[in-house]
Design a protein around this motif. Structure first.
Motif, PDB file in Angstrom:
ATOM      1  N   LEU A 178       0.831  -1.207   0.000  1.00  0.00           N
ATOM      2  CA  LEU A 178       0.000   0.000   0.000  1.00  0.00           C
ATOM      3  C   LEU A 178       0.861   1.251   0.000  1.00  0.00           C
ATOM      4  O   LEU A 178       0.603   2.208  -0.744  1.00  0.00           O
ATOM      5  N   CYS A 179       1.911   1.262   0.807  1.00  0.00           N
ATOM      6  CA  CYS A 179       2.805   2.433   0.871  1.00  0.00           C
ATOM      7  C   CYS A 179       3.600   2.588  -0.427  1.00  0.00           C
ATOM      8  O   CYS A 179       3.945   3.700  -0.821  1.00  0.00           O
ATOM      9  N   CYS A 181       2.391   1.764  -3.431  1.00  0.00           N
ATOM     10  CA  CYS A 181       1.459   2.337  -4.409  1.00  0.00           C
ATOM     11  C   CYS A 181       1.095   3.780  -4.081  1.00  0.00           C
ATOM     12  O   CYS A 181       0.877   4.588  -4.987  1.00  0.00           O
ATOM     13  N   HIS A 182       1.026   4.094  -2.799  1.00  0.00           N
ATOM     14  CA  HIS A 182       0.661   5.451  -2.354  1.00  0.00           C
ATOM     15  C   HIS A 182       1.638   5.894  -1.280  1.00  0.00           C
ATOM     16  O   HIS A 182       1.396   5.726  -0.073  1.00  0.00           O
ATOM     17  N   GLU A 184       2.279   8.662  -0.120  1.00  0.00           N
ATOM     18  CA  GLU A 184       1.773   9.734   0.763  1.00  0.00           C
ATOM     19  C   GLU A 184       0.993   9.178   1.949  1.00  0.00           C
ATOM     20  O   GLU A 184       0.717   9.914   2.919  1.00  0.00           O
ATOM     21  N   TRP A 185       0.640   7.902   1.938  1.00  0.00           N
ATOM     22  CA  TRP A 185      -0.102   7.294   3.052  1.00  0.00           C
ATOM     23  C   TRP A 185       0.820   6.623   4.069  1.00  0.00           C
ATOM     24  O   TRP A 185       0.364   5.978   5.005  1.00  0.00           O
ATOM     25  N   GLU A 186       2.103   6.756   3.919  1.00  0.00           N
ATOM     26  CA  GLU A 186       3.044   6.037   4.777  1.00  0.00           C
ATOM     27  C   GLU A 186       2.961   6.491   6.225  1.00  0.00           C
ATOM     28  O   GLU A 186       3.130   5.696   7.165  1.00  0.00           O
ATOM     29  N   LYS A 193      -4.633   2.677   7.492  1.00  0.00           N
ATOM     30  CA  LYS A 193      -4.015   1.932   6.398  1.00  0.00           C
ATOM     31  C   LYS A 193      -4.801   0.659   6.099  1.00  0.00           C
ATOM     32  O   LYS A 193      -4.993   0.290   4.937  1.00  0.00           O
ATOM     33  N   LYS A 196      -7.874   1.592   4.174  1.00  0.00           N
ATOM     34  CA  LYS A 196      -7.550   1.887   2.773  1.00  0.00           C
ATOM     35  C   LYS A 196      -7.105   0.632   2.029  1.00  0.00           C
ATOM     36  O   LYS A 196      -7.281   0.526   0.807  1.00  0.00           O
ATOM     37  N   LEU A 200      -7.659  -1.415  -1.971  1.00  0.00           N
ATOM     38  CA  LEU A 200      -6.509  -1.505  -2.859  1.00  0.00           C
ATOM     39  C   LEU A 200      -6.755  -2.469  -4.019  1.00  0.00           C
ATOM     40  O   LEU A 200      -6.394  -2.186  -5.167  1.00  0.00           O
ATOM     41  N   GLN A 203      -8.877  -0.875  -6.618  1.00  0.00           N
ATOM     42  CA  GLN A 203      -8.133   0.149  -7.339  1.00  0.00           C
ATOM     43  C   GLN A 203      -7.139  -0.475  -8.325  1.00  0.00           C
ATOM     44  O   GLN A 203      -6.994  -0.005  -9.468  1.00  0.00           O
ATOM     45  N   ASP A 207      -7.113  -0.025 -12.262  1.00  0.00           N
ATOM     46  CA  ASP A 207      -5.930   0.384 -13.026  1.00  0.00           C
ATOM     47  C   ASP A 207      -5.597  -0.632 -14.112  1.00  0.00           C
ATOM     48  O   ASP A 207      -5.179  -0.271 -15.225  1.00  0.00           O
TER      49      ASP A 207
END
Length: 362
Positions: A178-179, A181-182, A184-186, A193, A196, A200, A203, A207
């Motif tokens: 997850l971190c 791919c994104h 900014e969510w770390e 998390k 979210k 995933l 999403q 994609d």
């Protein structure tokens, strides 16, 4: 000839330019153009009829159905294999992390031994696709390797704690993914998390579908670009042929005009060179004939002209005498010759007398 059913299919399929476009859309892999279809109407009808029985890749409808079923079955087996393979890789990663930490744990030691024994048993146990009479590796039997399993109580304890440890490991990997791919969510909390993380998969699937859609769009644009490229090249060839025709038709006229201009140029240049030569001659004459030289040449000319005039008068006088002598005939010619000889003798004697007199005076 076409049957009535085929004619009906053609009517339903399309007409005119629309028919050509639909045929090209039904067979995108064929290197065809609307001009090819227009020049071969029977072939176009054949493709229209064939499009009712095959798909865009050239497979028949029945074969396509069987292929879809086989693809679904393959995907099912693939998911099962990926599930077991993913579980196996997760267990190996857990063991590797334990080895890196160098922390003794009966749980991981038992799990590692179980995995090794199971791998060896699978290698020793022949499958249905291999020769069962083939000798085993090092002469070992699967039962002999199973004796190396850890104690039963350790295995049971490991099996009870494995789901929790595996869940923790997988959760850690999912959060890392997850971190990734994104990024900014770390810094978000673990609960956020996890919330979210539940979105995933959707999403990623979204994609993936968008990527596939882009690939299809790129493929369509590629086919369109190829067709436009062929059309552009054909038009370019026509323009080149037209240009060649214009060049061949007007080359002679242009060459004639060019030759005339070159001739005028060379005539002007030749006239300029002639004038320059005359100017150089005048300069040479001016440098050669000074006023004093011209005056001297004029005097010499006058003297030569006066001598030439006197010579002409003497010539006329002699010619008159000669004419009078010729009137006397041959007898006078003999006397003239004798007179000439006497004159020569007299001259010789006078010269001898002169020489003798000079010698005597000395």
């Amino acid at each position: 000839t076409m049957s009535f059913a085929d004619s009906a299919n053609i009517t339903l399929f399309g007409k005119g330019d629309t028919l050509h476009q639909q045929v090209l859309a039904s067979f995108p892999l064929c290197d065809l153009t609307e001009e090819d279809l227009s020049q071969n109407p029977q072939f176009c009808k054949l493709l229209v009829t064939l499009a009712q029985h095959v798909d865009s890749t050239g497979l028949t409808l029945s074969l396509k159905t069987e292929l879809d079923k086989a693809e679904q079955k393959l995907q099912s087996h693939r998911r099962n294999w990926l599930r077991s393979q993913g579980l196996f890789q997760a267990l190996k990663e857990m063991i590797q992390e334990h080895c890196v930490r160098k922390h003794y744990s009966t749980f991981y030691e038992t799990m590692e031994k179980c995995l090794l024994v199971v791998q060896c048993v699978r290698m020793l146990d022949p499958s249905s696709t291999t020769d069962k009479e083939q000798p085993n590796i090092l002469g070992l039997e699967p039962q002999q390797v199973l004796q190396l399993m850890p104690l039963e109580k350790n295995v049971q304890r490991m099996q009870r704690g494995l789901p929790k440890e595996l869940e923790k490991h997988l959760k850690k990997k999912c959060l890392s993914l997850l971190c990734y791919c994104h990024p900014e969510w770390e810094n978000d909390s673990e609960n956020l998390k996890c919330t979210k993380l539940s979105h995933l998969a959707a999403q990623v699937d979204k994609d993936k579908k968008r990527t596939e859609s882009l690939k299809e769009s790129i493929l369509e644009k590629t086919v369109l670009l190829q067709r436009q490229t062929r059309l552009y090249l054909s038009e370019l060839i026509k323009c080149i042929k037209l240009l060649q025709t214009l060049i061949l038709d007007h080359r002679l006229k242009i060459q004639t005009d060019l030759d005339k201009k070159k001739l005028d140029y060379f005539e002007g240049k030749c006239e300029l060179v002639v004038q320059k030569i005359k100017s150089e001659l005048v300069d040479v004459q001016l440098d050669t004939y000074t006023p004093d030289a011209i005056s001297a040449h004029r005097k010499i000319r006058e003297k030569l002209e006066s001598e030439f005039k006197s010579c002409q008068e003497e010539k006329q006088h002699v010619e008159l005498k000669l004419a009078s002598f010729e009137l006397l005939g041959k007898e006078f010619q003999a006397l003239a010759e004798e007179y000439g000889k006497l004159r020569q003798q007299i001259e010789m004697k006078n010269w001898a007398l002169k020489e003798f007199t000079q010698y005597k005076n000395k």
